[in-house]
Enzyme design. Structure first.
Site, PDB file in Angstrom:
ATOM      1  N   CYS A 173      72.362 -33.474 -60.202  1.00 31.42           N
ATOM      2  CA  CYS A 173      72.157 -32.055 -59.928  1.00 31.42           C
ATOM      3  C   CYS A 173      71.845 -31.784 -58.447  1.00 31.42           C
ATOM      4  O   CYS A 173      72.682 -32.000 -57.601  1.00 31.42           O
ATOM      5  CB  CYS A 173      71.090 -31.471 -60.848  1.00 31.42           C
ATOM      6  SG  CYS A 173      71.185 -29.667 -60.951  1.00 31.42           S
ATOM      7  N   HIS A 193      72.796 -31.888 -66.133  1.00 32.93           N
ATOM      8  CA  HIS A 193      71.562 -32.574 -66.539  1.00 32.93           C
ATOM      9  C   HIS A 193      71.751 -33.252 -67.891  1.00 32.93           C
ATOM     10  O   HIS A 193      71.131 -32.854 -68.896  1.00 32.93           O
ATOM     11  CB  HIS A 193      70.399 -31.582 -66.626  1.00 32.93           C
ATOM     12  CG  HIS A 193      69.799 -31.223 -65.313  1.00 32.93           C
ATOM     13  ND1 HIS A 193      69.005 -32.091 -64.593  1.00 32.93           N
ATOM     14  CD2 HIS A 193      69.889 -30.084 -64.575  1.00 32.93           C
ATOM     15  CE1 HIS A 193      68.605 -31.497 -63.475  1.00 32.93           C
ATOM     16  NE2 HIS A 193      69.130 -30.286 -63.437  1.00 32.93           N
ATOM     17  N   GLU A 218      70.448 -35.752 -68.933  1.00 33.51           N
ATOM     18  CA  GLU A 218      69.187 -36.366 -69.354  1.00 33.51           C
ATOM     19  C   GLU A 218      68.263 -35.378 -70.070  1.00 33.51           C
ATOM     20  O   GLU A 218      67.261 -35.795 -70.677  1.00 33.51           O
ATOM     21  CB  GLU A 218      68.461 -36.954 -68.139  1.00 33.51           C
ATOM     22  CG  GLU A 218      67.661 -35.982 -67.297  1.00 33.51           C
ATOM     23  CD  GLU A 218      68.486 -35.118 -66.355  1.00 33.51           C
ATOM     24  OE1 GLU A 218      67.890 -34.322 -65.598  1.00 33.51           O
ATOM     25  OE2 GLU A 218      69.737 -35.229 -66.363  1.00 33.51           O
TER      26      GLU A 218
END
Length: 309
Positions: A142, A235, A237
């Site tokens: 990001c 993102h 994660e």
């Protein structure tokens, strides 16, 4: 991959409750294998939450990963206890003479801040320059993607008028690329950013290979041909609730944020969101560890000479 962390790290119990295989340092010391050394430069404010997210993605393989947490912002944290930072994080001076198999640079809530106004911008540049000679492969996430593109390729900061927030569809461009091996032709991944990443701009400024795009033509996943650097603009994660937490935080702050796209069931923030990107996130990190780190890193890290053979 059993991740190897200090016994007292809070993530140990958190991830074990999810049936994630975590190997503490005391147990790992009895195995006669060389673990992969992965450094995580954690730029997110809620560092413990971010640790849990990335450690979860690094955990699913038979190899050991020895994780070291790095911070470069010496200011007092408002979101993470000082004791936690002192116990589990190192400073750059502590590791600058070491070599690592992998480096992950996380995102940061700095989308509307000019690079030169970022308090630790000189340190970011220092780490990226250091990584060229001390890290086999670096993965930027990001905001770190935007920072790295500026530092490494001179790409000016591109900022959207409105924040991109939600779960978006992407498609792969190179089905046989190692980093996208096993991906579905189209897949979902969350975004939360002001940064803009037009694929055409990246093609004009760099020789990076774009491996996956959004349906609107933004680059999502791209990498260098030598596998030394990789970039993911979203993102993968994130937990199921992370976008919701950000949304309600901004509502409480009076910012009138848009409801995250394709996230809440029936587009109603009162409905509990579901993670629709977990398999993609796990496969992305597994591919990076295998093809971009493990298969090209030298066995003896004292001699940093990654090979594509």
């Amino acid at each position: 991959m059993p991740i190897r962390v200090l016994d007292e790290l809070p993530a140990v119990n958190f991830l074990r409750e999810e049936n994630v295989f975590v190997m503490t340092t005391s147990r790992a010391s009895g195995q006669e294998i060389r673990p992969l050394k992965v450094l995580i430069l954690n730029l997110m404010p809620k560092k413990i939450e971010t640790e849990n997210q990335f450690l979860r993605l690094l955990s699913n393989s038979p190899l050991q990963v020895d994780v070291q947490l790095l911070r470069i912002d010496a200011r007092e944290s408002r979101n993470t206890p000082a004791e936690h930072l002192n116990n589990f994080y190192c400073n750059f001076e502590d590791i600058c003479d070491q070599n690592f198999d992998g480096l992950i640079v996380t995102g940061a809530p700095l989308g509307l801040v000019e690079f030169n106004d970022v308090a630790y911008w000189p340190q970011i540049k220092q780490v990226l320059e250091w990584a060229k000679d001390h890290v086999t492969s670096t993965l930027f996430v990001c905001w770190a993607v935007q920072a790295a593109l500026n530092i490494l390729y001179g790409i000016p900061k591109q900022t959207r008028t409105d924040k991109l927030s939600g779960v978006y569809e992407h498609h792969i461009l190179h089905p046989h690329a190692l980093l996208t091996r096993g991906f579905d032709d189209s897949f979902l991944a969350p975004h939360s950013r002001y940064a803009d990443f037009p694929a055409a701009l990246i093609r004009d400024y760099t020789d990076l290979e774009i491996l996956a795009e959004t349906e609107d033509g933004d680059a999502y996943l791209f990498a260098s041909k030598d596998k030394r650097i990789a970039f993911v603009t979203g993102h993968p994660e994130y937990d199921a609730h992370t976008l919701a937490s950000e949304y309600f935080r901004d509502v409480e702050a009076g910012l009138s944020p848009n409801v995250p796209y394709n996230y809440f069931p029936k587009n109603d923030p009162q409905n509990k969101p579901r993670a629709t990107w977990r398999s993609h996130g796990n496969l992305l990190f597994t591919n990076w560890l295998n093809y971009y780190v493990y298969q090209i890193t030298p066995y003896d890290l004292r001699h940093m000479n990654p090979t594509l053979d």
